[in-house]
Design a protein around this motif. Structure first.
Motif, PDB file in Angstrom:
ATOM      1  N   ALA A  30      -1.077  -1.911  -1.341  1.00  0.00           N
ATOM      2  CA  ALA A  30      -1.723  -3.181  -1.651  1.00  0.00           C
ATOM      3  C   ALA A  30      -3.194  -2.901  -1.937  1.00  0.00           C
ATOM      4  N   VAL A  31      -3.770  -3.614  -2.892  1.00  0.00           N
ATOM      5  CA  VAL A  31      -5.162  -3.345  -3.241  1.00  0.00           C
ATOM      6  C   VAL A  31      -6.119  -4.414  -2.712  1.00  0.00           C
ATOM      7  N   PHE A  32      -5.618  -5.609  -2.428  1.00  0.00           N
ATOM      8  CA  PHE A  32      -6.510  -6.656  -1.910  1.00  0.00           C
ATOM      9  C   PHE A  32      -7.192  -6.238  -0.606  1.00  0.00           C
ATOM     10  N   PRO A  33      -6.465  -5.621   0.358  1.00  0.00           N
ATOM     11  CA  PRO A  33      -7.132  -5.205   1.602  1.00  0.00           C
ATOM     12  C   PRO A  33      -8.238  -4.172   1.391  1.00  0.00           C
ATOM     13  N   THR A  34      -8.197  -3.436   0.269  1.00  0.00           N
ATOM     14  CA  THR A  34      -9.212  -2.421   0.014  1.00  0.00           C
ATOM     15  C   THR A  34     -10.577  -3.056  -0.229  1.00  0.00           C
ATOM     16  N   THR A  35     -10.596  -4.369  -0.458  1.00  0.00           N
ATOM     17  CA  THR A  35     -11.863  -5.102  -0.542  1.00  0.00           C
ATOM     18  C   THR A  35     -12.708  -4.829   0.700  1.00  0.00           C
ATOM     19  N   ASN A 183       4.208  -6.700  -2.086  1.00  0.00           N
ATOM     20  CA  ASN A 183       3.059  -6.399  -1.223  1.00  0.00           C
ATOM     21  C   ASN A 183       1.833  -5.960  -2.020  1.00  0.00           C
ATOM     22  N   VAL A 184       2.060  -5.381  -3.206  1.00  0.00           N
ATOM     23  CA  VAL A 184       0.957  -4.924  -4.047  1.00  0.00           C
ATOM     24  C   VAL A 184       0.125  -6.106  -4.537  1.00  0.00           C
ATOM     25  N   LYS A 185       0.805  -7.242  -4.800  1.00  0.00           N
ATOM     26  CA  LYS A 185       0.147  -8.403  -5.397  1.00  0.00           C
ATOM     27  C   LYS A 185      -0.378  -9.399  -4.367  1.00  0.00           C
ATOM     28  N   LEU A 186      -0.021  -9.228  -3.087  1.00  0.00           N
ATOM     29  CA  LEU A 186      -0.438 -10.184  -2.064  1.00  0.00           C
ATOM     30  C   LEU A 186      -1.953 -10.206  -1.908  1.00  0.00           C
ATOM     31  N   ARG A 187      -2.510 -11.390  -1.853  1.00  0.00           N
ATOM     32  CA  ARG A 187      -3.958 -11.525  -1.655  1.00  0.00           C
ATOM     33  C   ARG A 187      -4.225 -12.002  -0.228  1.00  0.00           C
ATOM     34  N   LEU A 251      -4.442   0.070   8.103  1.00  0.00           N
ATOM     35  CA  LEU A 251      -3.731  -0.829   9.023  1.00  0.00           C
ATOM     36  C   LEU A 251      -3.329  -2.130   8.345  1.00  0.00           C
ATOM     37  N   LEU A 252      -3.949  -2.425   7.210  1.00  0.00           N
ATOM     38  CA  LEU A 252      -3.636  -3.636   6.457  1.00  0.00           C
ATOM     39  C   LEU A 252      -2.778  -3.332   5.234  1.00  0.00           C
ATOM     40  N   GLY A 253      -2.289  -2.074   5.139  1.00  0.00           N
ATOM     41  CA  GLY A 253      -1.441  -1.681   4.019  1.00  0.00           C
ATOM     42  C   GLY A 253      -2.191  -1.428   2.732  1.00  0.00           C
ATOM     43  N   GLY A 254      -3.512  -1.300   2.831  1.00  0.00           N
ATOM     44  CA  GLY A 254      -4.339  -1.170   1.632  1.00  0.00           C
ATOM     45  C   GLY A 254      -4.453   0.251   1.128  1.00  0.00           C
ATOM     46  N   ALA A 255      -4.931   0.375  -0.104  1.00  0.00           N
ATOM     47  CA  ALA A 255      -5.127   1.684  -0.732  1.00  0.00           C
ATOM     48  C   ALA A 255      -6.382   2.345  -0.189  1.00  0.00           C
ATOM     49  N   PRO A 256      -6.378   3.671  -0.076  1.00  0.00           N
ATOM     50  CA  PRO A 256      -7.551   4.380   0.461  1.00  0.00           C
ATOM     51  C   PRO A 256      -8.668   4.499  -0.561  1.00  0.00           C
ATOM     52  N   VAL A 257      -9.869   4.671  -0.078  1.00  0.00           N
ATOM     53  CA  VAL A 257     -11.015   5.012  -0.925  1.00  0.00           C
ATOM     54  C   VAL A 257     -11.638   6.282  -0.366  1.00  0.00           C
ATOM     55  N   LEU A 285     -10.913  -6.901  -7.002  1.00  0.00           N
ATOM     56  CA  LEU A 285      -9.769  -6.945  -6.083  1.00  0.00           C
ATOM     57  C   LEU A 285      -9.582  -8.343  -5.495  1.00  0.00           C
ATOM     58  N   VAL A 286     -10.673  -8.996  -5.144  1.00  0.00           N
ATOM     59  CA  VAL A 286     -10.595 -10.343  -4.565  1.00  0.00           C
ATOM     60  C   VAL A 286      -9.989 -11.329  -5.558  1.00  0.00           C
ATOM     61  N   LEU A 287     -10.375 -11.204  -6.825  1.00  0.00           N
ATOM     62  CA  LEU A 287      -9.884 -12.125  -7.853  1.00  0.00           C
ATOM     63  C   LEU A 287      -8.459 -11.802  -8.308  1.00  0.00           C
ATOM     64  N   GLY A 288      -7.923 -10.664  -7.848  1.00  0.00           N
ATOM     65  CA  GLY A 288      -6.548 -10.303  -8.188  1.00  0.00           C
ATOM     66  C   GLY A 288      -6.361  -9.801  -9.608  1.00  0.00           C
ATOM     67  N   TRP A 289      -7.439  -9.288 -10.218  1.00  0.00           N
ATOM     68  CA  TRP A 289      -7.342  -8.815 -11.606  1.00  0.00           C
ATOM     69  C   TRP A 289      -6.599  -7.482 -11.729  1.00  0.00           C
ATOM     70  N   LEU A 290      -6.706  -6.619 -10.711  1.00  0.00           N
ATOM     71  CA  LEU A 290      -6.107  -5.281 -10.824  1.00  0.00           C
ATOM     72  C   LEU A 290      -4.578  -5.339 -10.939  1.00  0.00           C
ATOM     73  N   PRO A 291      -3.870  -6.125 -10.105  1.00  0.00           N
ATOM     74  CA  PRO A 291      -2.413  -6.229 -10.286  1.00  0.00           C
ATOM     75  C   PRO A 291      -2.005  -6.798 -11.643  1.00  0.00           C
ATOM     76  N   LYS A 292      -2.822  -7.696 -12.202  1.00  0.00           N
ATOM     77  CA  LYS A 292      -2.508  -8.244 -13.529  1.00  0.00           C
ATOM     78  C   LYS A 292      -2.597  -7.156 -14.591  1.00  0.00           C
TER      79      LYS A 292
END
Length: 360
Positions: A30-35, A183-187, A251-257, A285-292
């Protein structure tokens, strides 16, 4: 006009990070948690005047995806690796580890990661089970990336052209449309409990070894790009902040940086430019543009960048440094084992051979 130069540098690094973020989604992160990660490191860098930002990093994603077998194992590997790096950062043992193994082994391991990246790129070009119909996309990505890099010697142009052109081919010629996991698209934040098995332990140790080398090489290179003497990068601060970011996000299922070589360091205000880059990425990531974007960008489109990064950037620089030392056989073993197995096994093999040669 300093602000414009800072903004342009920040946007360039964002463009470099977006395809690697798409690669993370392809692994099921998921990428939203990476915010959380981007905002946390932005605050730390601004507070301590650090010029080294973090972003999605192809090397760490490649190693994690190569060792783990599913998204939960991936996040568990990230959690374990970041826990190890947090201890290293807080205790300030990074330089002690380098002294223990020596530069030859560390740079040999990084050269081996270059081999690993090239190998993964070729595997991606061949096509996965999910993308059997899109095998030509990966090969086109590699072809465009190699030609672009040889002409421009610029990674930003390389990743942009290879990803864009191969994705256009996939969408308009092969009619590619991805169905991303839910889960990838969940915000929202979803707690992911870490698990432990042999693969996860090996993956966490490998990721920690990779990050030791990356923090040293990428962090110091970024510091050198500022032109400020002495080098303005605090390696312990960099290691600690990156570990804290990944610890929370995993812990939130997010992608690493991870640490990257960032063009923001050459901006007039490198700290501001780095913070601006991370804030822009957080906004995306917050706006959900990456999954789109990810719906129209196959994971094989990143194959070209991985291939160039491995063959033309990571391998030559690190192999040259490693092989010019007093024990080239140790460096050679380290890079070969790393490329064929994983960074931890490569580092350990090089260390054991170094000890044996000392006794012999």
């Amino acid at each position: 006009m300093h602000w414009l130069a800072d903004l342009m540098a920040a946007i360039g690094v964002v463009l470099n990070g977006i395809p690697q973020g798409i690669m993370a989604m392809g692994l099921g992160f998921a990428v939203f948690p990476t915010t959380f990660s981007f905002i946390l490191v932005t605050g730390i860098n601004f507070m301590f005047n650090s010029v080294a930002p973090v972003s999605f990093q192809a090397e760490s994603l490649a190693v994690t995806g190569d060792i783990g077998e599913n998204p939960r194992e991936f996040t568990s590997i990230i959690f374990g690796g970041s826990l190890i790096m947090l201890i290293i950062g807080v205790t300030g043992t990074l330089t002690r580890i380098v002294r223990l193994f020596g530069n030859q082994i560390i740079y040999g391991m990084m050269a081996g990661v270059g081999i690993m990246l090239a190998k993964i790129a070729l595997q991606m070009a061949k096509g996965s089970n999910q993308e059997q119909a899109f095998q030509l996309t990966g090969w086109l990505s590699i072809l465009v990336a190699v030609i672009t890099y040889l002409i421009t010697n610029n990674l930003v142009w390389t990743i942009c052209l290879s990803v864009i052109l191969s994705s256009l081919y996939a969408v308009f010629i092969e009619h590619y449309r991805a169905t991303l996991p839910t889960n990838v698209k969940l915000r929202r934040f979803v707690f992911t409990k870490p698990m432990v098995n042999q693969r996860i332990i090996r993956g966490a140790l490998s990721l920690a070894c990779l990050n030791i080398g990356a923090n040293l090489s990428y962090g110091l290179i970024t510091g050198q790009m500022t032109g400020i003497k002495p080098n303005p990068v605090n390696l312990n601060l960099l290691t600690t902040s990156q570990a804290l970011a990944d610890l929370g996000t995993s812990l939130l299922g997010g992608a690493p940086v991870e640490t990257i070589i960032s063009a923001t360091a050459s901006a007039p205000e490198p700290v501001i430019a780095g913070c601006l880059m991370m804030l822009i990425m957080a906004l995306i990531l917050v706006l959900g543009w990456l999954p789109k974007l990810g719906k129209y960008v196959p994971s094989s489109s990143i194959a070209g960048f991985l291939f160039v990064l491995g063959v033309f950037v990571t391998f030559p620089e690190n192999a040259t440094t490693a092989l010019h030392g007093s024990q080239p056989i140790v460096a050679t073993l380290t890079m070969v084992i790393t490329g064929l197995v994983d960074p931890f096994t490569g580092l350990l093999s090089g260390g054991i051979l170094k000890v044996l040669l000392a006794f012999i």
